[in-house]
Design an enzyme around this catalytic site. Sequence first.
Site, short mmCIF file in Angstrom:
data_model
loop_
_atom_site.label_atom_id
_atom_site.label_comp_id
_atom_site.label_asym_id
_atom_site.label_seq_id
_atom_site.Cartn_x
_atom_site.Cartn_y
_atom_site.Cartn_z
CD GLU A 27 -2.17 2.67 -3.93
OE1 GLU A 27 -2.28 3.92 -3.92
OE2 GLU A 27 -2.89 1.91 -3.25
CG HIS A 28 -0.20 6.01 -0.88
ND1 HIS A 28 -0.85 7.15 -0.50
CD2 HIS A 28 -1.09 5.00 -0.74
CE1 HIS A 28 -2.09 6.85 -0.13
NE2 HIS A 28 -2.25 5.54 -0.27
CD GLU A 65 -5.53 5.09 2.46
OE1 GLU A 65 -4.46 5.58 2.06
OE2 GLU A 65 -6.14 4.20 1.83
CG HIS A 79 -1.91 1.06 1.31
ND1 HIS A 79 -2.64 1.32 2.43
CD2 HIS A 79 -2.28 2.00 0.40
CE1 HIS A 79 -3.44 2.36 2.22
NE2 HIS A 79 -3.23 2.79 1.00
ZN LIG Z 1 -4.04 4.64 0.26
#
Ligand SMILES: [Zn+2]
Length: 1100
Positions: A159-160, A257, A156
């Site tokens: 991905e960012h 998040e 994750h």
């Molecule tokens: Zn995210």
Amino acid sequence: MVTIWQHVPTLSTTRHERAKKVLSNAKLRLLRPKQCLYLSQTQRTFITRAKLAAMFRHTKAVLEKLRHVRLKCRQLPQRQRSTAAKEKALHYNAGQQIHSFTVKEVVAVPDLFLTAVKLTHDKTGAQYLHAARDDPNNLFSVQFRTTPMDSTGVPHILEHTVLCGSKKYPCRDPFFKMLNRSLSTFMNAFTASDYTMYPFSTQNEKDFQNLLSVYLDAVFFPCLREQDFWQEGWRLENENPTDASSPLVFKGVVFNEMKGAFSDNESVYGQHLQNKLYPDHTYSVVSGGEPLAIPDLTWEQLKQFHATHYHPSNARFFTYGDLPLEQHLKQIDVEALSKFDRIDPNTQIPPQPHWTSPREDHVTCSPDPMAPDPSRQNTLCVSYMLGDITDTFEAFTLSLLSSLMTSGPNAPFYKALIEPKIGTDFSSVVGYDGSTKEASFSIGLQGMAEADSEKVKNIIHQTICDIVLKGFEDERIEALLHKLEIQMKHQSTNFGLSLASYIASLWNHDGDPVELLQINNSVTKFRQALKENPRFLQDKVQHYFKENTHRLTLSMSPDDSYLENQARAEKEKLQEKISALSDGDKKEIYEKGLQLLDAQSKTQDASCLPALKVSDIAPTIPITPVLMSSAEGVPVQFCEQPTNGLVYFRAMCSLNTLPEDLKLYVPLFCSVVTKMGCGSLDYRQQAQQMELRTGGMSVSPQVISDCSSLEMFEQVSALQALNLTICDVYTACLSKGVLLSSSCLDRNVPHMFQLWRDIFNSPHFDDEERLRVLVMMSAQELSNGISYSGHMYAVTRASRHLTPAGDLHETFDGMEQVRFMKRIAEMSDLTQVIRMLPRIKKHVLNPDNMRCAINATPQQVSESAAHVESFMKDVAAKRKHFKAVRPNIIQRPLDVLSDSGPSRKLVNDPDFQPCYMKTFFQLPFPVNFVSESVRTVPYNHEHYASLCVLARMMTAKFLHGEIREKGGAYGGGAKMGGGVFSFYSYRDPNSVQTLSAFRRGVEWAKLGQFSQQDIDEAKLSVFSSVDSPVAPSSKGLSVFLSGLTDEMKQRHRERLFAVTHANLLDAAERYLCAGHKTCGVAILGPENDCIKKDPSWVVK
Ligand SMILES: [Zn+2]
């Protein structure tokens, strides 16, 4: 259990959209190419049904001519396109070499109107699937199999971070910058449990190449700077980065998040269930990152994960649409793949070993103060591991079986679990889930008492035994196959994206995606299997459920100290990290914090990035021709569209005559009126008929503000088909009422109207038990939605006292409605509520207050018209006249060119006094949702366009940096809609500090230190939403719903083009500055001492 983290939050506008989103996760939505008819508005005439067919022919002939005239004088940037992308693709041959790829297979898929071309890249082994289809909304997606073995959230965070800058595009954050340099119809990135996907879509060819270049460079050649890792992942930093003596805290976008995601009990439960059902490999960890495990990740580990997973040999490329395949292949090979050699990625997921005996487990969550009954907040569900999802037919069968078992009031589990009211609704995870290598099926309840656990387990077991014994009625199986047919024919606006996510999981495990697309093959095989063995489904239930020892019973109960424990654990983790630091380390942290702040505050040079120009935007909109007619005095709008054999019917019912005391009950009325039975049908039979004959029938409350005045609005209620997007409505005008919608295959039009006729003439309202079930489910859904759409509740509340429309919006869709439904759900006696329903019905389902719209193919339009007329005749017989309760009713013609024609009635509220109000809702979330709304001007006002551009520019150039990058919130910005300019933040660690960020945004705008490039980018961003594709089923709806005509849209468009630097300064000064503005503020969030001490806040 579909746990997916996306790069940018999808900010849904209403709770209805949330429900839709949940639906669309599981289902395939289909779309046919849009055909824009360049017909002229001047051809719209008010006529009778008899003239309709001839009229259409005439209109078309005239406008064929007009189209050429228009094109010549406008010089639209038209792309030369083959009209038959799918035919052209059929000419490829297996074995053929194209730009270093080899064609493996070419398959026509007539069910979905596409041709699938499967290829592999010779040098790296990268896999490629192209779906050629005559749809201009082209899509690209690349996905990698990412299989983490810990919960640090490495896929994750990666991905960012890859979207923060790359070799060819080294500027900070090219992803967010491209949002404003493109006309993309979709851009995002997703982290699932076992893959990471990067999709975008656009209707513009140049834009496609630009975005492809940026995406390829991002995933294959990212910078992965340490600073990007700190910003996006996690870091230790002084609470106030400029003050070395302020305490050290954890910061980071993903860190916050995930704290937000873990505040949503539904996600927490789904996550635990998956982790525990597949405990032996990657599914046992949290791919998004567990908040307390995230700080264990190092920058080195992140880079390592990229090197091993983001490689062409571990990649799957998917393209979709009408652009030529060769160009895509060439660009992908040249810009990325040719620079790699083949590796063995070794990312396969081994099969989960089958348990020899069932397991049980228990987890806790935070209590939910909005839950209908605080003593009933437990969840219990049984989850079964099924077979490998790459067996396409088995997966198809099991997912159909799952719908038969759980969906709708005729399903055995609905009867056994929902109707006895042991819980408020099914558990958040329910039914078939094919997002893991081996699929699963889950069944259980939420909102139940702990004492009922054994009872629920017994019912589940007993129901499965009953199904094995009795099987299913043939009619239910037919209804389900009918539903599938409608889903295949219904055209959504993002078909490419639906396909990409539909095939992602199966392809990720090396299944054949083309086989998955051939849905009709599975249907045929399914029918055959049923014919050969009438016990086919029962045998499956016996095998997969009754005899399956790999099943998990997972319960969840609230724990009052849950949040406290979490906060303590975070504090301990923080202490552990801090105590390991030397003074030198602390000094370094302070300096790094300053460096990051400095980097975030610098004006950034984005000139390395490709961009479209404002001149690439079409100067005019295609006109959507509609025809006005009437049936029994009720206005009917017809819109000819290539709807693929489906007929869409909508009706708008005004609420102008509705007494004030009934207003709060309208959403409840809407949600139950199609679900309680009608005419000779009880509610089960009604549900069955709807499934067999329609694509769904629904009613929803609407508040639509007027285009010209903020004091005016229409109250309507709408009958409406499922799967609608009525995005325009929220940006334009206001009226109130209910929208009725439905759709059906053309052969079923008479049946659909018969159902509406029965609902109008003899709805059933008296079954208290049925009502209680519906009320409970609805209250539970509202309560669950707050942590997901908190920003919308904040915006709605903040706007409440600014316009009459805002006030009504809060009543229908805001926190007031959530609390009202909670009260109703807690009532032991519903007879008083039952008495309200027929009263509302009299006012709402009343032809006097109605107008209708039909979207269908030209052949179907005149036939449908006959049915509308006979429907109206039957319901008008019972027509009653009521006086409007509001004194100030203004009539507006429905047809702008004909003042004498039918009209819509708007409520004018000249005495409305906007007022300033600050409201705080204390809720058990670890993060906040903050909003400030400012009253501005309606759609038709000359300054409206400037405010739209200003909102986008402030979001991209100031608020994003302050709220997401520096503030650590998941999202934040400003938006313009319904005459109100709203600032908002989403899953925000800050509360009142964010309000000052909003104010600094206004100061920034007033200083005017933005460039022409900034303005142009903001315009591109506004146009990419103004020009987002509209499905044939929704064409012509904005004029129907809100009176927003194509002329008004065109004038708005011209104003958008014309917005200048001076206009923006003026708009900021005139509307957003302190002293000039009328505004409201609302925050949803955890206990807040600062707000408590401040008497200017109303705390709820
Ligand atoms: Zn995210």
